[in-house]
Design an enzyme around this catalytic site. Sequence first.
Site, PDB file in Angstrom:
ATOM      1  CB  CYS A 172      -0.931   0.003   1.208  1.00 33.73           C
ATOM      2  SG  CYS A 172      -1.870  -1.521   1.382  1.00 33.73           S
ATOM      3  CG  HIS A 313      -2.298   4.198   5.182  1.00 37.45           C
ATOM      4  ND1 HIS A 313      -2.131   4.110   3.812  1.00 37.45           N
ATOM      5  CD2 HIS A 313      -2.486   2.929   5.623  1.00 37.45           C
ATOM      6  CE1 HIS A 313      -2.204   2.838   3.449  1.00 37.45           C
ATOM      7  NE2 HIS A 313      -2.424   2.107   4.523  1.00 37.45           N
ATOM      8  CD  GLU A 324      -2.281   7.261   9.274  1.00 39.04           C
ATOM      9  OE1 GLU A 324      -1.677   7.842   8.352  1.00 39.04           O
ATOM     10  OE2 GLU A 324      -3.343   6.625   9.103  1.00 39.04           O
ATOM     11  CE  LYS A 345      -5.895   4.302   2.063  1.00 37.73           C
ATOM     12  NZ  LYS A 345      -4.986   5.445   2.263  1.00 37.73           N
ATOM     13  CG  HIS A 350      -6.535   0.758   1.211  1.00 39.97           C
ATOM     14  ND1 HIS A 350      -5.584   1.393   0.432  1.00 39.97           N
ATOM     15  CD2 HIS A 350      -5.839   0.097   2.180  1.00 39.97           C
ATOM     16  CE1 HIS A 350      -4.387   1.129   0.895  1.00 39.97           C
ATOM     17  NE2 HIS A 350      -4.511   0.356   1.962  1.00 39.97           N
ATOM     18  CG  PHE A 409      -0.305  -5.905   4.283  1.00 42.30           C
ATOM     19  CD1 PHE A 409      -0.934  -5.059   5.162  1.00 42.30           C
ATOM     20  CD2 PHE A 409      -1.021  -6.987   3.784  1.00 42.30           C
ATOM     21  CE1 PHE A 409      -2.257  -5.274   5.559  1.00 42.30           C
ATOM     22  CE2 PHE A 409      -2.332  -7.215   4.172  1.00 42.30           C
ATOM     23  CZ  PHE A 409      -2.953  -6.368   5.055  1.00 42.30           C
TER      24      PHE A 409
END
Length: 423
Positions: A172, A313, A324, A345, A350, A409
Amino acid sequence: MKKKVVVTGMGVLCPIGTNVEDFCAALKEGKSGIGKIESFDTTGFDVTIAGEVKNFDPSLWMDKKEARKMARFTQLAVAAATQALLDAGLVGDIEENGKRPVKCNAERIGIVIGNGQGGFDVVAEAFKKLFNDGPKRMPPLTIPMMIPNEAAGNISMLFGTKGPAYTQVTACAAGTDAMGQALDLIRCGKCDVVIAGGTEASVIPFSIGGFQMLKALSTKRNDDPTKASRPFDADRDGFVMGEGSGILILESEEHAKARGAKIHAELAGYGVSADAYHITSPDPTGQGGALAVKNAIADAGLKPEDIQYYNAHGTSTEINDPTETKMLKIAFGDHAYKMKISSTKGMHGHCIAAAGGVEAIACILAMRDGFYPPTINLDNPDPECDLDYVPNKAQYGEINVAASGSLGFGGHNGVVVFKKYNG
């Protein structure tokens, strides 16, 4: 003195817009692009919603025959790159041979495209043929359509660029890392122009099924899809899959000025780090991501308090959002409570590797038009997420410096910093 790198072109296709201005209008409106999945039969799936790029016609952007040789993630990248190059004034109309050759030194133009999954749709269909009918019934273009580097390769072939053509695969964070690698290529003098960003076509049975099994996707609101992606909200239950492509044309300031290019913004800094913690979960202390933020700000020659807007994010997952928040508090200190932060998002889902490119463009548009994109569906803020996440409605004010962060990830963290360009 670091060579100044500027943005001269932008192209985007995502669930809330298939061009830059429609995308910008949707951001201001707080429009959701999440809906029932239409591209495949969701019978048997716990997840039946996603953010799809609707009514995408590849032939508007490329030769039909060539488009049939590309997986969807490549088609999206080629379309966004075409938009961006046209915006930058670096290409003209498509020629009879289906090409759009660049108007400046092709040997000095590079490409870095972030991608996470490649052509999983192609892989799935090829496996069906292999298992059901045998290897001789597999589609002959399975390999060149499935591999992630084919987006960069096809862009190079269509526009005739001869510089480096790389593929960034950091999940990502890939779209953000692609822009960071492009920044370095220009700063060190290897390229004058780099086509950079991300692309992903992950609204397919293979990806939805796989992420569903990870318990990462939202399942509570299949009947109310526009409310499903809820970054930083206490009632969030997972992210919503999106797809698309966001591509920027990055260029040395001297090259852009020499050709009289329109300049949208400056890409001032890039920071990167690794969590060294877990294959899917972020470091719960927030230290890993905070390091990337600090590195980006330092690379831009700025102080934390210079950042006025941060595109987070913000996936709408149980673990990511509070982690975050911790990360931003570590990186910005007291300023974390004074700045505006949001996750777009909630609107487009996403978009995996495309997220970095799409959200970088959101930052540039926010600076251009003086608005803070909202975090929609933030109705009941998580007490652990106590920063100013611009709930539900866009807010307005001058923005001179904005940053965008991506967490992938494997513990990949990437952050880019943009400045309003003042010549």
